[in-house]
Design an enzyme around this catalytic site. Structure first.
Site, PDB file in Angstrom:
ATOM      1  N   LYS A 124       4.718  -9.969   8.982  1.00 51.20           N
ATOM      2  CA  LYS A 124       4.116  -8.901   9.787  1.00 51.20           C
ATOM      3  C   LYS A 124       2.592  -9.028   9.787  1.00 51.20           C
ATOM      4  O   LYS A 124       1.937  -8.847  10.802  1.00 51.20           O
ATOM      5  CB  LYS A 124       4.564  -7.545   9.212  1.00 51.20           C
ATOM      6  CG  LYS A 124       3.762  -6.358   9.648  1.00 51.20           C
ATOM      7  CD  LYS A 124       4.224  -5.854  10.968  1.00 51.20           C
ATOM      8  CE  LYS A 124       3.449  -4.681  11.529  1.00 51.20           C
ATOM      9  NZ  LYS A 124       2.488  -4.023  10.716  1.00 51.20           N
ATOM     10  N   LEU A 160       6.565   3.282   1.541  1.00 46.79           N
ATOM     11  CA  LEU A 160       7.457   2.123   1.663  1.00 46.79           C
ATOM     12  C   LEU A 160       8.555   2.339   2.697  1.00 46.79           C
ATOM     13  O   LEU A 160       9.091   3.437   2.842  1.00 46.79           O
ATOM     14  CB  LEU A 160       8.070   1.806   0.289  1.00 46.79           C
ATOM     15  CG  LEU A 160       7.045   1.482  -0.806  1.00 46.79           C
ATOM     16  CD1 LEU A 160       7.749   1.206  -2.139  1.00 46.79           C
ATOM     17  CD2 LEU A 160       6.161   0.302  -0.420  1.00 46.79           C
ATOM     18  N   GLY A 173       4.749 -10.318   3.765  1.00 42.13           N
ATOM     19  CA  GLY A 173       5.489 -10.234   5.019  1.00 42.13           C
ATOM     20  C   GLY A 173       4.783 -10.978   6.135  1.00 42.13           C
ATOM     21  O   GLY A 173       3.553 -10.971   6.216  1.00 42.13           O
ATOM     22  N   HIS A 213       9.152  -3.371   3.485  1.00 43.08           N
ATOM     23  CA  HIS A 213       8.819  -3.590   2.068  1.00 43.08           C
ATOM     24  C   HIS A 213      10.084  -3.908   1.261  1.00 43.08           C
ATOM     25  O   HIS A 213      10.062  -4.771   0.378  1.00 43.08           O
ATOM     26  CB  HIS A 213       8.153  -2.350   1.475  1.00 43.08           C
ATOM     27  CG  HIS A 213       6.866  -1.945   2.139  1.00 43.08           C
ATOM     28  ND1 HIS A 213       6.743  -0.786   2.875  1.00 43.08           N
ATOM     29  CD2 HIS A 213       5.645  -2.547   2.172  1.00 43.08           C
ATOM     30  CE1 HIS A 213       5.497  -0.687   3.319  1.00 43.08           C
ATOM     31  NE2 HIS A 213       4.813  -1.731   2.923  1.00 43.08           N
ATOM     32  N   MET A 254       0.840  -1.205   0.000  1.00 46.56           N
ATOM     33  CA  MET A 254       0.000   0.000   0.000  1.00 46.56           C
ATOM     34  C   MET A 254       0.875   1.255   0.000  1.00 46.56           C
ATOM     35  O   MET A 254       0.380   2.362   0.252  1.00 46.56           O
ATOM     36  CB  MET A 254      -0.936  -0.002   1.202  1.00 46.56           C
ATOM     37  CG  MET A 254      -1.904  -1.190   1.168  1.00 46.56           C
ATOM     38  SD  MET A 254      -3.418  -0.890   2.064  1.00 46.56           S
ATOM     39  CE  MET A 254      -2.809  -0.649   3.725  1.00 46.56           C
TER      40      MET A 254
END
Ligand code: AMP
Length: 272
Positions: free
Chosen positions: A152, A35, A150, A39, A32
């Site tokens: 995450k 960055l 990721g 990323h 999205m």
């Protein structure tokens, strides 16, 4: 080679199709934007896996945001994002607009109905429907051999894997580890919302997760977050594969946290 910039879905699709027919191995990195090094680590993972073309998509997808979430104020910085992608060795960036991703009377969505029921899916109704829909579209546009996500966003990665399996997408999913600041805070575009004082409070999340051991109490973790001044959305332990609830952290589990730090909702997790 100069990095390619695409804005029109059809143009990206045409280029990727031609590259694929020419034998190029294509990697897709959906983001999205705004960055950061998290990323960048996905782009590096794509490089390590021998991608010839690394396509980074930058799209704040309106369909995955709830009505009271931060769609409008989500950080956007196209110029900086493009420079970072070029510096890291991505070969193409895709900056679509909501209007060209969702045409008038768009009416087809992808729903994952198992792994997306709890955790963030439970708290953010419609979120994973938006994520699956946009990711399926990106897969159809970029024809990737593999796509990098990721850890995450742990639940997201599991949901996407399931979508790929159940809808027979012909590509591999790669999941890259969580990139953290020196302090331990998981890197996130939303960290830009945090004041210095809030950053201090947010550290309780990575600290608490880092201290977990098999058998640790989730209640104690939750209390430590509240004590630091966070408002806990959830602290849960689940089976790392099925995402089914588990009473206590142990090997093969993932402990996930979502907590509000002021108005900012932060997520983090740890696989034991
Ligand atoms: P986002 O732009 O936040 O939607 O994230 C795009 C992709 O980058 C997702 O696959 C995220 O899981 C991944 N990502 C975001 N932050 C991090 C991080 N700190 N470490 C690793 N991957 C991340």
């Amino acid at each position: 080679m100069k990095i390619k910039v695409f804005r029109e879905p059809a143009k990206l699709q045409k280029w990727c199709r031609a590259r694929k027919l020419a034998g190029a191995k294509i990697a897709l990195v959906p983001t999205m934007g705004a960055l950061h090094d998290g990323h960048m680590s996905l782009i590096r993972a794509a490089k390590r896996r021998g991608a010839d073309e690394i396509v980074v998509s930058v799209f704040v997808n309106p369909v995955q945001f709830g009505p009271n979430e931060d769609y409008e104020k989500y950080p956007r910085d196209e110029k900086a994002d493009l420079a970072k992608c070029a510096a890291e060795g991505a070969t193409a960036v895709f900056f679509p607009t909501p209007a060209n991703m969702y045409l008038d009377r768009h009416s087809v969505y992808v729903n994952e109905e198992d792994l997306s029921r709890g955790l963030c899916g439970g708290r953010r109704p419609g979120h994973f429907r938006g994520v699956c829909t946009v990711v399926a579209k990106l897969f159809n546009l970029a024809h990737p051999d593999f796509a990098v996500f990721g850890q995450k966003d742990y639940q997201q990665a599991q949901v996407i894997r399931r979508m790929v399996r159940d809808l027979n997408f012909d590509l591999k999913i790669v999941v890259a580890p969580i990139v953290r600041e020196k302090s331990g805070l998981a890197r996130s575009s939303r960290n830009a919302y945090l004041s210095d004082a809030e950053r201090g409070k947010a550290l309780a999340i990575s600290k608490g997760l880092g201290e977990l051991k098999p058998g640790s109490s989730l209640k104690a973790l939750s209390r430590s977050l509240e004590k630091a001044g966070l408002v806990v959305d959830y602290v849960e332990c689940v089976d790392a594969e099925t995402l089914e609830p588990r009473k206590m952290p142990k090997k093969g589990c993932c402990v996930l946290v979502a907590a509000f730090c002021g108005k900012t909702r932060l997520i983090d997790n740890r696989v034991l």
